[in-house]
Write an enzyme that holds these catalytic residues in place. Sequence first.
Site, PDB file in Angstrom:
ATOM      1  N   CYS A  87       0.817  -1.211   0.000  1.00  0.00           N
ATOM      2  CA  CYS A  87       0.000   0.000   0.000  1.00  0.00           C
ATOM      3  C   CYS A  87       0.854   1.265   0.000  1.00  0.00           C
ATOM      4  CB  CYS A  87      -0.945  -0.017   1.191  1.00  0.00           C
ATOM      5  SG  CYS A  87      -1.964  -1.501   1.197  1.00  0.00           S
ATOM      6  N   CYS A 210     -12.443  -0.798   8.752  1.00  0.00           N
ATOM      7  CA  CYS A 210     -11.671  -1.098   7.537  1.00  0.00           C
ATOM      8  C   CYS A 210     -11.827   0.023   6.512  1.00  0.00           C
ATOM      9  CB  CYS A 210     -12.159  -2.393   6.908  1.00  0.00           C
ATOM     10  SG  CYS A 210     -12.118  -3.808   8.029  1.00  0.00           S
ATOM     11  N   SER A 211     -10.738   0.300   5.787  1.00  0.00           N
ATOM     12  CA  SER A 211     -10.816   1.264   4.692  1.00  0.00           C
ATOM     13  C   SER A 211     -11.577   0.634   3.529  1.00  0.00           C
ATOM     14  CB  SER A 211      -9.420   1.693   4.271  1.00  0.00           C
ATOM     15  OG  SER A 211      -8.634   0.561   3.958  1.00  0.00           O
ATOM     16  N   ILE A 213     -12.587  -0.512  -0.460  1.00  0.00           N
ATOM     17  CA  ILE A 213     -12.011  -1.170  -1.639  1.00  0.00           C
ATOM     18  C   ILE A 213     -12.355  -0.275  -2.829  1.00  0.00           C
ATOM     19  CG2 ILE A 213     -12.170  -3.191  -3.144  1.00  0.00           C
ATOM     20  CD1 ILE A 213     -12.889  -4.807  -0.559  1.00  0.00           C
ATOM     21  N   LYS A 332     -10.278   5.734   4.904  1.00  0.00           N
ATOM     22  CA  LYS A 332     -11.565   5.237   5.404  1.00  0.00           C
ATOM     23  C   LYS A 332     -12.742   5.796   4.618  1.00  0.00           C
ATOM     24  CE  LYS A 332     -14.318   3.139   8.085  1.00  0.00           C
ATOM     25  NZ  LYS A 332     -15.081   2.886   6.867  1.00  0.00           N
ATOM     26  N   HIS A 336      -9.359   3.785  -0.722  1.00  0.00           N
ATOM     27  CA  HIS A 336      -8.010   3.236  -0.678  1.00  0.00           C
ATOM     28  C   HIS A 336      -7.724   2.325  -1.880  1.00  0.00           C
ATOM     29  CE1 HIS A 336      -4.249   1.848   0.808  1.00  0.00           C
ATOM     30  NE2 HIS A 336      -4.657   0.847   1.548  1.00  0.00           N
TER      31      HIS A 336
END
Lengths: 388, 115
Positions: A87, A210-211, A213, A332, A336
């Site tokens: 990342c 979770c960030s 998709i 978030k 991402h």
Amino acid sequence: MREVAVAGVGMTPFGVYPERRLEDLIHDAGSQALADAGIWERRREVEALYVGNFSAEGFNGQNHLAPIAARALGLGGIPATRTEGACASSGIAFREAALLVAGGVYEMVLVVGVEKMNALETPGITRVLGEAAHAEEEAAVGATFPSLFAMIARRHMHQYGTTREMLSAVAVKNHRHGLRNPRAHMRKEITLEKAMAAAPICEPLNLYDCSLISDGAAAALVTTLDRARGLAAMPIRVLGAGQASDAPCLHHKPDITVSRATRWAAERAFAQAGLGPGDVSFAEVHDCFTIAEILATEDLGLVEKGKGGPAVLEGATSLGGRIPVNVSGGLKSKGHPVGATGVAQIVEAVTQLRGDAGDRQIEGARVGLTHNLGGSGATCTVHLFGRA
Amino acid sequence: MAATTDGGIVIAGMRCGGCGLQSAPPQPVCPHCGGDREIGPVSLPPRGTLYSFTIVHVAPAGLEDEAPYVLGIVELEGGARITARVRTADPGALAIAAPLQLSEIRAGVCFFDPA
């Protein structure tokens, strides 16, 4: 070393774009950055292209992406290089470009970060992301990225008393910030109650820890400060560029609640800039998971170790607080697309320092920090930016 | 990772004479200090405690049928840590520092039970 500046930035809105090709995303972000600097028609002056991308082979069946990016921007012929650091792929790409310009190798380098993740279903995306962990020692055991950060979170809760509410407060804050960013993936406010009660992904982390998709691209044009002063947009100086590596497996770290790569990359960037954490006006940090933002703020020295959670609850890291963190919405809410994230953070830093951030503008912003993390912390880049 | 002595399962590891730390799996340089002198193989004990853990509800492709499962970092006696699976009927009862016993090594993956 020569003084280096960002002379242009560009970014696609982050979101879900199954119909858009990788090169369409690259073209949009890269051409925006060149147009921002006023050199789209003179783009042959760009001497090299760096492309940050994590896994076009895993998500899209496409390796050898850099010359495809060069073609998409009408830059065929120049050296085109892809960097991969999970990342942190495009944080690395940007740092390489800045160093090459600082060292006099090139006058002008374009950096593009890109990822198109929504070409697979969630289990496939989870598997590809898991390839940034160690294949035998972690992934084969059943580790996923949420699971690795969940173990960090549980340990942080154990050692420092960080609570479920503090984790969720990060998500609530970043969604509130992202509401003000027209290019954010999920512009939706969430309540603390809803964030705390979301479905578990890897306990103690739930869906709202979770960030996102996302698909998207971001670009930055890097040149000397002298050259940038003659271009169309307000130049923003690169004050420091640090990078570090750490153990590729959590089980080889002495304390998983500490990101040593973050500390080391920050030390290097601060030393170059002649600055310290107290000089930073705002930070864009790598909140791939809520716990990751808490660790980042601590290990960058923006808050005391162990106090990252309370700092969020107290509002210190909100827009208007002592040290605003992820005013873009962060990973978030802004999204991402992993390979695009490092440069997208830089796009936000440049936008804030120019004073162009609209209703999410940080008043009096003078020094911006960007923090891009790869894997469970095995790679980190930290950049510092300031007004020229 | 598997090796058998005296009828019990042990974990193949290494000890670095430079920094004194144990680790797994064996490799040419120490993952802690980077040294490559005085590296020697050791059999790590099949017992330890839970350093951290998670209950995985969303599994990667290929492991969906096993979810939910417990993934943990186990600190073996002697200090080496490994990423492993923990099998328990009551994951809610697990806690950091819980004692664990290795029950099986399958395809290189260590499975522990609460001790």
